[in-house]
Design a protein around this motif. Structure first.
Motif, PDB file in Angstrom:
ATOM      1  N   LYS A 153       0.834  -1.198   0.000  1.00  0.00           N
ATOM      2  CA  LYS A 153       0.000   0.000   0.000  1.00  0.00           C
ATOM      3  C   LYS A 153       0.872   1.253   0.000  1.00  0.00           C
ATOM      4  O   LYS A 153       2.081   1.203   0.244  1.00  0.00           O
ATOM      5  CB  LYS A 153      -0.925   0.004   1.219  1.00  0.00           C
ATOM      6  N   SER A 173      -4.474   0.853  -1.306  1.00  0.00           N
ATOM      7  CA  SER A 173      -4.014  -0.470  -0.860  1.00  0.00           C
ATOM      8  C   SER A 173      -4.139  -1.470  -1.999  1.00  0.00           C
ATOM      9  O   SER A 173      -4.588  -1.137  -3.105  1.00  0.00           O
ATOM     10  CB  SER A 173      -4.825  -0.931   0.356  1.00  0.00           C
ATOM     11  N   ASN A 174      -3.742  -2.695  -1.723  1.00  0.00           N
ATOM     12  CA  ASN A 174      -3.817  -3.785  -2.706  1.00  0.00           C
ATOM     13  C   ASN A 174      -3.015  -3.484  -3.970  1.00  0.00           C
ATOM     14  O   ASN A 174      -3.447  -3.763  -5.089  1.00  0.00           O
ATOM     15  CB  ASN A 174      -5.274  -4.097  -3.074  1.00  0.00           C
ATOM     16  N   ASP A 222       0.757  -4.373  -5.454  1.00  0.00           N
ATOM     17  CA  ASP A 222       1.735  -5.414  -5.161  1.00  0.00           C
ATOM     18  C   ASP A 222       3.167  -4.886  -5.187  1.00  0.00           C
ATOM     19  O   ASP A 222       3.688  -4.503  -6.231  1.00  0.00           O
ATOM     20  CB  ASP A 222       1.584  -6.560  -6.168  1.00  0.00           C
TER      21      ASP A 222
END
Length: 298
Positions: free
Chosen positions: A92, A110-111, A113
Protein backbone atom coordinates in the motif's frame (compact mmCIF):
# COMPACT_ATOMS: atom_id res chain seq x y z
CA UNK A 1 60.78 19.40 -19.79
CA UNK A 2 60.84 16.06 -17.96
CA UNK A 3 60.36 17.80 -14.61
CA UNK A 4 57.52 19.90 -16.01
CA UNK A 5 55.69 16.85 -17.40
CA UNK A 6 56.20 15.00 -14.13
CA UNK A 7 54.76 17.95 -12.23
CA UNK A 8 51.55 18.04 -14.30
CA UNK A 9 51.14 14.28 -14.09
CA UNK A 10 51.42 14.48 -10.31
CA UNK A 11 49.03 17.43 -10.19
CA UNK A 12 46.45 15.58 -12.30
CA UNK A 13 46.75 12.52 -10.07
CA UNK A 14 46.18 14.58 -6.95
CA UNK A 15 43.12 16.35 -8.38
CA UNK A 16 41.69 13.05 -9.56
CA UNK A 17 41.95 11.56 -6.08
CA UNK A 18 40.22 14.42 -4.31
CA UNK A 19 36.62 13.40 -4.98
CA UNK A 20 34.84 14.30 -1.76
CA UNK A 21 32.94 11.29 -0.43
CA UNK A 22 32.36 11.17 3.28
CA UNK A 23 30.04 9.82 5.95
CA UNK A 24 26.98 11.95 6.58
CA UNK A 25 25.31 9.55 9.03
CA UNK A 26 26.22 6.07 10.25
CA UNK A 27 25.05 3.50 12.78
CA UNK A 28 21.64 3.55 11.12
CA UNK A 29 19.27 0.64 10.47
CA UNK A 30 19.01 -0.41 6.81
CA UNK A 31 18.44 3.10 5.42
CA UNK A 32 16.85 3.09 2.01
CA UNK A 33 14.75 5.86 0.45
CA UNK A 34 15.50 9.55 0.98
CA UNK A 35 13.80 12.81 0.18
CA UNK A 36 14.47 16.38 1.23
CA UNK A 37 12.13 19.26 2.01
CA UNK A 38 14.10 22.41 2.68
CA UNK A 39 16.74 21.49 5.24
CA UNK A 40 14.89 18.37 6.36
CA UNK A 41 15.94 14.95 5.08
CA UNK A 42 13.50 12.08 5.45
CA UNK A 43 14.90 8.54 5.40
CA UNK A 44 13.12 5.20 5.47
CA UNK A 45 14.54 2.55 7.80
CA UNK A 46 13.54 -0.62 6.02
CA UNK A 47 13.81 -3.30 8.71
CA UNK A 48 12.81 -0.87 11.48
CA UNK A 49 9.53 -0.12 9.68
CA UNK A 50 9.78 3.63 10.15
CA UNK A 51 10.69 6.95 8.57
CA UNK A 52 12.94 9.42 10.38
CA UNK A 53 13.94 13.04 9.83
CA UNK A 54 17.45 14.53 9.86
CA UNK A 55 18.31 18.23 9.99
CA UNK A 56 20.81 18.83 7.18
CA UNK A 57 22.09 21.93 8.95
CA UNK A 58 22.75 19.99 12.17
CA UNK A 59 24.02 16.52 11.22
CA UNK A 60 25.05 15.72 14.80
CA UNK A 61 21.47 16.07 16.02
CA UNK A 62 19.79 12.66 16.42
CA UNK A 63 17.01 11.91 13.94
CA UNK A 64 13.35 12.27 14.87
CA UNK A 65 10.78 9.56 14.18
CA UNK A 66 8.16 10.81 11.71
CA UNK A 67 6.20 7.63 10.95
CA UNK A 68 6.38 4.29 12.70
CA UNK A 69 4.71 0.98 11.95
CA UNK A 70 5.34 1.39 8.22
CA UNK A 71 5.61 -2.09 6.70
CA UNK A 72 9.00 -2.04 4.94
CA UNK A 73 9.09 1.60 3.75
CA UNK A 74 10.68 2.11 0.37
CA UNK A 75 9.78 5.06 -1.84
CA UNK A 76 9.16 8.57 -0.47
CA UNK A 77 7.51 11.59 -2.08
CA UNK A 78 6.24 14.94 -0.74
CA UNK A 79 3.21 16.89 -1.93
CA UNK A 80 1.42 19.73 -0.11
CA UNK A 81 3.26 19.03 3.13
CA UNK A 82 2.22 15.38 3.05
CA UNK A 83 4.86 12.65 3.04
CA UNK A 84 3.85 9.71 0.87
CA UNK A 85 5.42 6.34 1.68
CA UNK A 86 5.39 3.13 -0.34
CA UNK A 87 5.02 0.21 2.06
CA UNK A 88 6.63 -2.67 0.21
CA UNK A 89 5.61 -5.21 2.82
CA UNK A 90 2.12 -3.80 3.28
CA UNK A 91 1.26 -3.53 -0.44
CA UNK A 92 0.00 0.00 0.00
CA UNK A 93 0.82 3.70 -0.15
CA UNK A 94 0.36 5.70 3.03
CA UNK A 95 0.80 9.37 3.84
CA UNK A 96 1.73 11.44 6.88
CA UNK A 97 0.80 15.06 7.50
CA UNK A 98 4.15 16.70 8.20
CA UNK A 99 2.44 19.57 10.01
CA UNK A 100 0.93 17.10 12.49
CA UNK A 101 2.85 13.84 12.62
CA UNK A 102 1.14 12.86 15.83
CA UNK A 103 -2.01 11.69 14.06
CA UNK A 104 -0.24 8.76 12.37
CA UNK A 105 -0.19 7.50 8.77
CA UNK A 106 -3.27 7.36 6.56
CA UNK A 107 -3.73 4.82 3.76
CA UNK A 108 -3.90 6.38 0.28
CA UNK A 109 -4.28 3.21 -1.78
CA UNK A 110 -4.01 -0.47 -0.86
CA UNK A 111 -3.82 -3.79 -2.71
CA UNK A 112 -0.90 -2.70 -4.87
CA UNK A 113 1.74 -5.41 -5.16
CA UNK A 114 5.21 -4.51 -3.86
CA UNK A 115 5.29 -0.73 -4.42
CA UNK A 116 8.74 0.84 -4.50
CA UNK A 117 9.69 4.05 -6.34
CA UNK A 118 7.49 7.16 -6.07
CA UNK A 119 7.48 10.40 -8.07
CA UNK A 120 5.01 13.28 -8.33
CA UNK A 121 3.99 15.23 -11.42
CA UNK A 122 1.34 17.71 -10.38
CA UNK A 123 -1.32 15.86 -8.40
CA UNK A 124 -0.44 12.54 -9.98
CA UNK A 125 1.69 10.14 -7.98
CA UNK A 126 3.65 7.66 -10.09
CA UNK A 127 4.39 4.32 -8.45
CA UNK A 128 6.72 1.50 -9.50
CA UNK A 129 5.00 -1.80 -8.72
CA UNK A 130 7.66 -4.48 -8.66
CA UNK A 131 5.12 -7.24 -8.07
CA UNK A 132 2.87 -6.18 -10.96
CA UNK A 133 5.56 -5.47 -13.58
CA UNK A 134 4.23 -2.00 -14.30
CA UNK A 135 4.37 1.67 -13.36
CA UNK A 136 1.03 3.18 -12.40
CA UNK A 137 -0.23 6.63 -11.48
CA UNK A 138 -2.98 7.86 -9.17
CA UNK A 139 -4.58 11.26 -8.60
CA UNK A 140 -4.04 11.98 -4.92
CA UNK A 141 -6.82 14.58 -4.86
CA UNK A 142 -9.36 11.78 -5.26
CA UNK A 143 -10.84 10.30 -2.10
CA UNK A 144 -10.42 6.77 -3.48
CA UNK A 145 -7.82 7.05 -6.24
CA UNK A 146 -7.94 4.51 -9.05
CA UNK A 147 -4.65 3.29 -10.54
CA UNK A 148 -3.90 3.80 -14.22
CA UNK A 149 -1.11 1.91 -15.97
CA UNK A 150 1.57 4.20 -17.39
CA UNK A 151 3.85 1.55 -18.85
CA UNK A 152 4.83 -2.04 -18.30
CA UNK A 153 8.28 -2.87 -16.93
CA UNK A 154 10.08 -5.92 -15.62
CA UNK A 155 9.99 -5.72 -11.81
CA UNK A 156 10.39 -1.92 -11.80
CA UNK A 157 12.36 -0.61 -8.87
CA UNK A 158 13.05 3.13 -8.95
CA UNK A 159 11.69 5.81 -11.28
CA UNK A 160 13.02 9.23 -12.24
CA UNK A 161 11.59 11.88 -14.54
CA UNK A 162 13.94 13.85 -16.75
CA UNK A 163 11.83 16.24 -18.81
CA UNK A 164 9.25 14.12 -20.61
CA UNK A 165 11.28 10.95 -20.23
CA UNK A 166 10.57 8.42 -17.50
CA UNK A 167 13.61 6.35 -16.49
CA UNK A 168 13.01 3.05 -14.71
CA UNK A 169 15.51 0.74 -13.06
CA UNK A 170 14.76 -2.93 -13.70
CA UNK A 171 16.95 -4.35 -10.98
CA UNK A 172 16.58 -8.06 -11.67
CA UNK A 173 17.21 -7.48 -15.39
CA UNK A 174 20.27 -5.35 -14.67
CA UNK A 175 19.15 -2.50 -16.87
CA UNK A 176 17.63 0.96 -17.14
CA UNK A 177 14.74 1.60 -19.52
CA UNK A 178 13.30 4.86 -20.78
CA UNK A 179 9.67 5.66 -21.58
CA UNK A 180 8.53 8.68 -23.61
CA UNK A 181 5.68 10.30 -21.67
CA UNK A 182 4.63 12.21 -24.80
CA UNK A 183 3.85 8.99 -26.63
CA UNK A 184 1.37 6.83 -24.74
CA UNK A 185 1.55 4.13 -27.42
CA UNK A 186 5.32 3.85 -27.17
CA UNK A 187 7.12 1.00 -25.46
CA UNK A 188 10.05 1.39 -23.09
CA UNK A 189 13.51 1.22 -24.64
CA UNK A 190 16.65 -0.07 -22.98
CA UNK A 191 19.23 2.68 -22.46
CA UNK A 192 21.67 0.88 -20.15
CA UNK A 193 22.24 -2.80 -19.49
CA UNK A 194 24.75 -5.16 -17.93
CA UNK A 195 24.37 -3.38 -14.59
CA UNK A 196 24.63 -5.12 -11.21
CA UNK A 197 21.35 -4.66 -9.37
CA UNK A 198 20.64 -1.08 -10.44
CA UNK A 199 18.49 0.47 -7.73
CA UNK A 200 18.34 4.19 -6.94
CA UNK A 201 18.12 6.83 -9.66
CA UNK A 202 18.73 10.59 -9.50
CA UNK A 203 19.45 13.14 -12.19
CA UNK A 204 21.69 16.18 -12.11
CA UNK A 205 22.31 18.36 -15.12
CA UNK A 206 22.41 16.08 -18.15
CA UNK A 207 23.46 13.00 -16.21
CA UNK A 208 21.39 10.21 -14.69
CA UNK A 209 23.13 8.61 -11.72
CA UNK A 210 22.47 4.98 -10.82
CA UNK A 211 23.30 3.01 -7.69
CA UNK A 212 24.66 -0.38 -8.69
CA UNK A 213 24.07 -2.22 -5.43
CA UNK A 214 25.72 -5.44 -6.53
CA UNK A 215 28.84 -3.64 -7.79
CA UNK A 216 29.16 -1.26 -4.81
CA UNK A 217 29.36 1.86 -6.96
CA UNK A 218 27.49 4.73 -8.56
CA UNK A 219 27.31 4.77 -12.36
CA UNK A 220 25.98 7.35 -14.76
CA UNK A 221 24.58 7.82 -18.25
CA UNK A 222 23.90 10.91 -20.30
CA UNK A 223 20.25 11.91 -20.65
CA UNK A 224 20.97 14.10 -23.68
CA UNK A 225 21.81 11.34 -26.16
CA UNK A 226 19.74 8.53 -27.68
CA UNK A 227 22.18 5.73 -26.95
CA UNK A 228 24.14 6.61 -23.81
CA UNK A 229 27.22 4.82 -22.55
CA UNK A 230 27.49 3.68 -18.94
CA UNK A 231 30.49 4.98 -17.00
CA UNK A 232 31.57 5.02 -13.36
CA UNK A 233 30.64 8.12 -11.39
CA UNK A 234 31.77 7.22 -7.86
CA UNK A 235 33.69 4.15 -6.74
CA UNK A 236 34.79 3.94 -3.14
CA UNK A 237 35.63 1.31 -0.56
CA UNK A 238 33.12 3.12 1.64
CA UNK A 239 30.31 1.71 -0.48
CA UNK A 240 28.93 -1.73 0.31
CA UNK A 241 25.37 -2.01 -1.03
CA UNK A 242 24.32 1.48 -2.21
CA UNK A 243 20.59 1.73 -2.62
CA UNK A 244 18.95 5.16 -2.37
CA UNK A 245 20.20 8.21 -4.21
CA UNK A 246 19.38 11.91 -3.79
CA UNK A 247 20.64 15.24 -5.13
CA UNK A 248 20.35 18.29 -2.88
CA UNK A 249 22.17 21.63 -3.09
CA UNK A 250 24.95 20.25 -5.32
CA UNK A 251 25.51 17.31 -3.02
CA UNK A 252 24.85 13.65 -3.79
CA UNK A 253 23.52 11.59 -0.89
CA UNK A 254 23.74 7.80 -0.96
CA UNK A 255 22.07 5.38 1.43
CA UNK A 256 23.96 2.14 1.92
CA UNK A 257 21.60 -0.63 2.94
CA UNK A 258 24.13 -3.01 4.47
CA UNK A 259 26.68 -0.47 5.68
CA UNK A 260 23.84 1.20 7.62
CA UNK A 261 25.09 4.60 6.59
CA UNK A 262 24.41 7.64 4.45
CA UNK A 263 27.30 9.05 2.43
CA UNK A 264 27.60 12.37 0.69
CA UNK A 265 29.57 13.44 -2.36
CA UNK A 266 30.30 17.00 -3.41
CA UNK A 267 29.16 17.08 -7.04
CA UNK A 268 31.69 19.81 -7.77
CA UNK A 269 34.49 17.32 -7.15
CA UNK A 270 33.25 14.81 -9.71
CA UNK A 271 35.52 14.89 -12.76
CA UNK A 272 34.20 14.32 -16.25
CA UNK A 273 35.34 10.70 -16.08
CA UNK A 274 35.08 8.20 -13.26
CA UNK A 275 35.91 9.36 -9.79
CA UNK A 276 37.51 7.21 -7.12
CA UNK A 277 37.96 7.49 -3.39
CA UNK A 278 39.35 5.11 -0.83
CA UNK A 279 38.61 4.55 2.81
CA UNK A 280 41.21 5.85 5.28
CA UNK A 281 43.23 3.00 6.74
CA UNK A 282 42.12 3.94 10.24
CA UNK A 283 38.53 2.91 9.52
CA UNK A 284 37.18 -0.61 9.62
CA UNK A 285 36.18 -1.92 6.22
CA UNK A 286 32.63 -3.01 5.60
CA UNK A 287 32.08 -6.57 4.38
CA UNK A 288 32.17 -7.12 0.62
CA UNK A 289 28.91 -6.70 -1.27
CA UNK A 290 26.58 -9.69 -1.16
CA UNK A 291 26.32 -12.20 -3.99
CA UNK A 292 23.98 -11.23 -6.82
CA UNK A 293 20.85 -11.90 -4.82
CA UNK A 294 18.83 -9.00 -3.39
CA UNK A 295 17.89 -8.85 0.29
CA UNK A 296 14.94 -11.08 1.28
CA UNK A 297 12.83 -8.00 0.65
CA UNK A 298 14.02 -4.82 -0.98
Amino acid sequence: IYLLVSFFLLLGSNVYSQTSISVFQDNLTTPNPMITDGNDMYVGYYYSDKVVKFDLTSPNTPPVDIATGENRPYGLAIKDNKLYISEFGGNKISKVDLSNTGIGPETVISNVDSPIGLEFIGNELYIALEGENRVIKIDVTQASPLPTTVTNASSPFEIEFVGNQLYISERFEGRIVRFDMNNSSATSEVVAQGLSYPSGLASHGKQLYITEAGASKISKISTSVTNPTVSDAVTSSLLSYPSGLLMHNNMMYITDFFANAIYKVDLATLPASASHATRPHTLTAHPPPPPPTPPPSP
